[in-house]
Design an enzyme around this catalytic site. Sequence first.
Site, mmCIF file in Angstrom:
data_model
loop_
_atom_site.group_PDB
_atom_site.id
_atom_site.type_symbol
_atom_site.label_atom_id
_atom_site.label_comp_id
_atom_site.label_asym_id
_atom_site.label_seq_id
_atom_site.Cartn_x
_atom_site.Cartn_y
_atom_site.Cartn_z
ATOM 1 N N GLU A 41 -4.840 -8.486 -0.939
ATOM 2 C CA GLU A 41 -5.711 -8.446 0.242
ATOM 3 C C GLU A 41 -7.138 -8.228 -0.242
ATOM 4 O OE1 GLU A 41 -4.662 -5.459 3.077
ATOM 5 O OE2 GLU A 41 -2.538 -6.005 3.141
ATOM 6 N N GLU A 79 0.813 -1.212 0.000
ATOM 7 C CA GLU A 79 0.000 0.000 0.000
ATOM 8 C C GLU A 79 0.854 1.273 0.000
ATOM 9 O OE1 GLU A 79 -2.867 -0.398 3.170
ATOM 10 O OE2 GLU A 79 -3.876 -2.060 2.185
#
Length: 686
Positions: free
Chosen positions: A419, A299
């Site tokens: 994810e 991220e």
Amino acid sequence: MTGRRVAALAAAFVSVAASAGLAIVAPAAAAPGCEVDYAVPSQWQNGFTAAVSVTNLGERVDGWRLTWTWPSGQQVTQAWNATVTSSGAEATASNAGYNAVIEPNAKVSFGFNGSWSGTNTAPRSFALNGVTCTGEPGPSPTTTTTTTTTTTTTGNPVPGDAMAQVEAMQPGWNLGNTLDSTGSDETSWSNPRVTEALLDNVKAQGFKSIRIPITWGQHQGSDHVIEAAYLNRVKEVVGWALADGFQVMINIHHDSWQWISAMPSNRTGVLTRYNAIWTQLATAFRDSPGRLVFESVNEPQFTGSSGDAQNAQLLHELNASFRDIVRRSGGNNASRLLVLPTLHTSSEQARLDELATSIRGFNDPNLVATFHYYGYWPFSVNVAGGTRYDATAQKDLTDSFDRVYNTFVARGVPVVLGEYGLLGFDRHTGTIEQGEKLKFFEHLGYYARTKKITTMLWDNGQHLGRTSFQWSDPELAAQIRSSWSTRSGTASTDQVFSARSGAVSAKTITLNTNGTTFSGLRQGTTELVRGSDYTVSGDQLTLTAPAMTRLSGSRAYGTNAVLTAHFSAGVPWRINLVTHDTPVLASATGTTSSFSIPTTFRGDLLATMEAKYADGSNAGPHNWTSFKEFDRAFAPNYTTGATTLTPEFFAEVNDNARVTLTFHYWSGATVTYHVTRSGSSVSGSP
């Protein structure tokens, strides 16, 4: 993934609601000639609607970007059939996933709403993929530069071992909130130490790959050397996973927001530290088997950057440095799969295009793209009325996966969904209603399969018990496992409500067969009788009044019977028969830090809550919507008979202002309640 992602996604949702899109770093192949028709079919004070069509007068275009300059300072506020953004006077429109190709002499159209002040002068010139649109055919393709040829060659690698290996990683699981904790130890975030037994049990659940998020920053000395004990512990866990037969992915995890995010103001320092980590990891795992995969950073995000262009450049620099370090280290690293993320691991087209540009430039057949998906944000946390996995939430998923597929998989670059989950469903039972949650996971598993995307479930300990090895929600686990290979039938609801204050009547719900065939209805192992207990007409399943009377028994408040609808494939769909009456709320006093409304739920369940001031404006946090966030602003407690309003809710309620709350229940009932905050004191009444 941590709670920080909730705020990031909330900001992203509000940003998307307020703007038309994000810019792309580089266009696809240029068109030799083009013509643009720009029209303003409607205009009002300070606003207008524009319709734009682009005709390709040259060779086939695969991926387009149209640019222009606003002569009067206009701004784009909303767009359709394209991603449109303004930066100062410059505007850019890029293709949606479904209209990326413009054949010769074909046309593509899009539209947008914009704002203006003073005058609304039309743009004087447009350029398609960098070529000014004159309305005339451009030069012959033979006179185009070699840049186009090179881009085409490197942008469409032939699928090979990388695609096959990523396919073999399906399905995957995340060892979350463990080695990625930002504390001093892997137990800092309340999970136990990893054991071989845990990994054995994960393997037994059918998972073929495991992503091991790792945060390194607190385990580095001043010279950026990783603590030997910590690195050895990571090597031990990785070794156990490899011995179990897993494909294993390791990364740099929460360092992304801890210190890598400072790269705009400390480029040299961040890059030096980042490179030091990957240099040590490349050396430590150089001879590990090819089933070990490296992910450059989790991220990625940058604080204080100048905007999209700088963000893209900084991430490209990290990914390039990561790849160079690993490849130069030799051993199995020369051909090891390397996973590269988009900015924020977003699936927005602009972010995908930025990563695609980097991957084309690397010309490395063993690269993998990755993104994360936590659902349509209002549904994912239950805010803004997002109580159901409805058409809007479904479209958010399919659009995201389509963009990823078209940008990468269709062009030979494998993709890992590193994810996935829902942000609010593990916070509070009822934040995401069980049936709606199951529909999300059923659809996600199916659609990822159709788009050849490998999925890795985010599990921070909320799913598979780390010592009990039991699923906290077996129904969810069964649905996820089923979605790996087939579809399951669902229905419009998993709750059939009957008011105790009225007579029992027949009830009808809509079946979503999802390509399966409905085969029967059961209570436990008892088959209900078609015709007398229920009827099916098309997709309408009706429980007869006699069956409802029998199954409801004494009609105590709450669930009286549990039925299961069975289909030709997948897992059964549970249907709760619930007796209820409209909940009753009582007067209460308290403080902004502790306020609860005495609630007699009478068998009903809370879906959401609205909050408005007397003038009709929205009260409380997220004041762009009247519907507040479940569990963050309010929460029911069915055991104690109370509905709590949180300190976070009152923190954004005006002092001495009366707020009207409307509680929406799953039966369809609504109840109005009033609260007034006076300093730190709160009073409430029906």
